[in-house]
Design a protein around this motif. Sequence first.
Motif, mmCIF file in Angstrom:
data_model
loop_
_atom_site.group_PDB
_atom_site.id
_atom_site.type_symbol
_atom_site.label_atom_id
_atom_site.label_comp_id
_atom_site.label_asym_id
_atom_site.label_seq_id
_atom_site.Cartn_x
_atom_site.Cartn_y
_atom_site.Cartn_z
ATOM 1 N N LYS A 1 -0.043 7.173 -19.933
ATOM 2 C CA LYS A 1 -0.068 8.336 -20.827
ATOM 3 C C LYS A 1 0.846 9.420 -20.272
ATOM 4 C CE LYS A 1 -4.583 7.745 -22.867
ATOM 5 N NZ LYS A 1 -5.921 8.280 -23.048
ATOM 6 N N GLY A 2 1.744 9.889 -21.104
ATOM 7 C CA GLY A 2 2.669 10.933 -20.691
ATOM 8 C C GLY A 2 3.959 10.415 -20.089
ATOM 9 N N HIS B 1 5.388 12.387 -24.754
ATOM 10 C CA HIS B 1 4.761 13.613 -24.272
ATOM 11 C C HIS B 1 3.296 13.665 -24.682
ATOM 12 C CE1 HIS B 1 8.438 15.629 -22.905
ATOM 13 N NE2 HIS B 1 9.025 15.031 -23.923
ATOM 14 N N HIS B 2 2.455 14.193 -23.784
ATOM 15 C CA HIS B 2 1.016 14.306 -24.054
ATOM 16 C C HIS B 2 0.728 15.093 -25.328
ATOM 17 C CE1 HIS B 2 -0.742 12.611 -20.425
ATOM 18 N NE2 HIS B 2 0.173 13.246 -19.718
ATOM 19 N N ASP B 3 1.349 16.246 -25.458
ATOM 20 C CA ASP B 3 0.985 17.159 -26.547
ATOM 21 C C ASP B 3 1.649 16.827 -27.876
ATOM 22 O OD1 ASP B 3 3.388 17.849 -25.383
ATOM 23 O OD2 ASP B 3 3.063 20.004 -25.524
ATOM 24 N N ARG C 1 9.841 10.492 -24.799
ATOM 25 C CA ARG C 1 10.528 11.201 -23.716
ATOM 26 C C ARG C 1 12.017 10.912 -23.799
ATOM 27 N NH1 ARG C 1 7.846 14.278 -20.428
ATOM 28 N NH2 ARG C 1 5.606 13.995 -20.266
#
Length: 107
Positions: free
Chosen positions: A54-55, A59-61, A66
């Motif tokens: 995750k991430g 991107h997390h949000d 990426r």
Amino acid sequence: MSDSATSTAIRVHLPTHLRKLAHIDDGELTLDVPGTVTLGAVLDVLETHYPVLKGTIRHHDTQRRRAFVRFFACEEDLSHEPHDAPLPDPVVRGTEPLLIIGAMAGG
């Protein structure tokens, strides 16, 4: 049976650095993706099975890809396709993998 009750086995190839991070021995793994097979659905399943990723891919949000990650299937760059667009039929049928590639930059 509805789409949400069925799943499709999708082949996914990860770059070495992500395999090492997730402790995945083989370069290609198979994920069961429920419902319509989209890039977003595949990434959701991948991150559920391997939370350490995750991430790293998106991107997390924002859930956006990426910058130095690219997605390919059937010799096509899918990196700028909407995450809810269905993946190509050969990927859905399991005859072709979804490739997640670490892009290179520099000069």
